[in-house]
Write an enzyme that holds these catalytic residues in place. Structure first.
Site, PDB file in Angstrom:
ATOM      1  N   SER A 108      22.004  29.621 -24.955  1.00  0.00           N
ATOM      2  CA  SER A 108      22.085  30.053 -23.663  1.00  0.00           C
ATOM      3  C   SER A 108      21.180  31.321 -23.102  1.00  0.00           C
ATOM      4  CB  SER A 108      23.609  30.229 -23.271  1.00  0.00           C
ATOM      5  OG  SER A 108      23.756  30.562 -21.962  1.00  0.00           O
ATOM      6  N   HIS A 122      18.186  30.287 -15.231  1.00  0.00           N
ATOM      7  CA  HIS A 122      19.191  30.008 -16.408  1.00  0.00           C
ATOM      8  C   HIS A 122      18.869  28.602 -17.209  1.00  0.00           C
ATOM      9  CE1 HIS A 122      23.039  27.687 -17.112  1.00  0.00           C
ATOM     10  NE2 HIS A 122      23.240  28.542 -18.097  1.00  0.00           N
ATOM     11  N   ASN A 124      20.724  26.253 -20.561  1.00  0.00           N
ATOM     12  CA  ASN A 124      21.844  26.150 -21.544  1.00  0.00           C
ATOM     13  C   ASN A 124      21.530  24.891 -22.307  1.00  0.00           C
ATOM     14  OD1 ASN A 124      24.789  24.990 -22.221  1.00  0.00           O
ATOM     15  ND2 ASN A 124      24.518  27.215 -23.042  1.00  0.00           N
TER      16      ASN A 124
END
Length: 317
Positions: A108, A122, A124
């Site tokens: 992550s 972001h 993940n």
């Protein structure tokens, strides 16, 4: 598989877990090497373990870059843990696995750039496996995705990011990108404000419909696409001049990021509910942030365009 993660009767075959783990640790290294080279600042590496006997056990590697000229804070963590009982955040869509022993591993990352014209990003990718209480076949599923959160929006950046996501998923079916794009829009929404977190991307969870091999291949396609999706945006925006106005707006908008991660994010909840390592779980937090009461952008301003043109659900490709 590490010794700590194997002591809770891991519910996935050791060979499968080893292959997934090797991919994830390699992905973390590839991404942090590229970002450190771009920023000129090395990542601090913090290898950690949670020994047998704790509520959650296993190991991981947290890599963090702070105070760089390009990235104010960039965190990228790998973890491989197991536990005696899945937390509520992981059984919301799988009630039959309530109380099941589990194994989870993933990478992550959240990168907070210094320049307000550069978006936060972001990504993940993860695998979770569990054995139903009372016996039965192990259940294994994958999840992940990536999304972009601009402070000052650029259509070129949003189109590029979504195009890379679409192309990465294309080999796995024409339905995957539109389906996962909608899932991302639904997930990364601050429901208490009725506001999107950013321009989205792709998101999937509880995914196993292609079988282990092809589902894992899809996970790899998403992870491998990250640098292609993000680095060209960084290179276009990192040298743009900005002033106090842009910086202040960036810090204000970062507050929305904090709100989402603490209130709505299932990954944050999973880590905290399962007794995970707090410093690693919260590496997504920005270094500086501000809030203001009922703030509204000036009509017609470039800041107002973020709300009207970018924090809305739309087709970018």
């Amino acid at each position: 598989m590490n010794d700590q993660a194997s002591t809770s009767a891991p519910p996935v075959a050791a060979g499968q877990a080893s292959v997934v783990r090797q991919y994830l640790t390699d992905l973390q290294t590839r991404i942090t090497t590229a970002i450190a080279g771009l920023d000129g600042t090395p990542f601090l590496e913090d290898a950690w373990t949670k020994p047998a006997g704790e509520r959650l056990q296993g190991s991981g590697i947290t890599r963090i870059l702070e105070g760089g000229p390009v990235f104010e804070r960039a965190g990228c963590g790998f973890s491989h843990v197991s536990g005696p009982k899945l937390p509520p955040s992981a059984t919301h869509h799988r009630p039959e696995l309530t109380g099941a022993p589990f194994e989870a591993m993933g990478v992550s990352l959240v990168f907070h750039p210094r320049n307000p014209y550069m978006p936060t990003v972001h990504m993940n990718v993860r695998m979770i496996a569990a054995t139903p209480v009372g016996g039965g076949e192990p259940v294994c599923w994958f999840g992940g995705g990536m999304d972009l959160t601009p402070y000052y929006g650029f259509e070129e950046d949003a189109r590029h990011f979504h195009t890379v996501c679409r192309d990465a998923l294309a080999p796995f079916g024409a339905d995957k990108y539109p389906r996962f794009k909608t899932w991302c829009d639904d997930y990364f929404c601050l429901k208490h404000r009725n506001e999107q977190r950013g321009v989205g991307g792709v998101f999937f969870d509880d995914f196993s419909e292609l079988g282990f091999d092809d589902s894992f291949a899809m996970l790899r396609a998403v992870g491998d696409a990250f640098l292609t999706a993000y680095l060209p945006i960084v290179e276009r925006r990192q040298a743009l001049a900005y002033g106090e106005r842009e910086r202040e707006f960036q810090l204000y908008r970062r507050g929305r990021y904090v709100e989402f991660n603490l209130v709505w994010d299932r990954g944050t909840h999973f880590g905290l509910q399962s007794g995970g390592r707090t410093e690693s779980i919260l590496l997504s937090m920005p270094p500086l942030v501000s809030w203001a009461y009922a703030r509204q952008p000036e009509p017609g301003s470039v800041e107002s365009r973020l709300y009207t043109d970018f924090l809305v659900r739309k087709d970018w490709v």
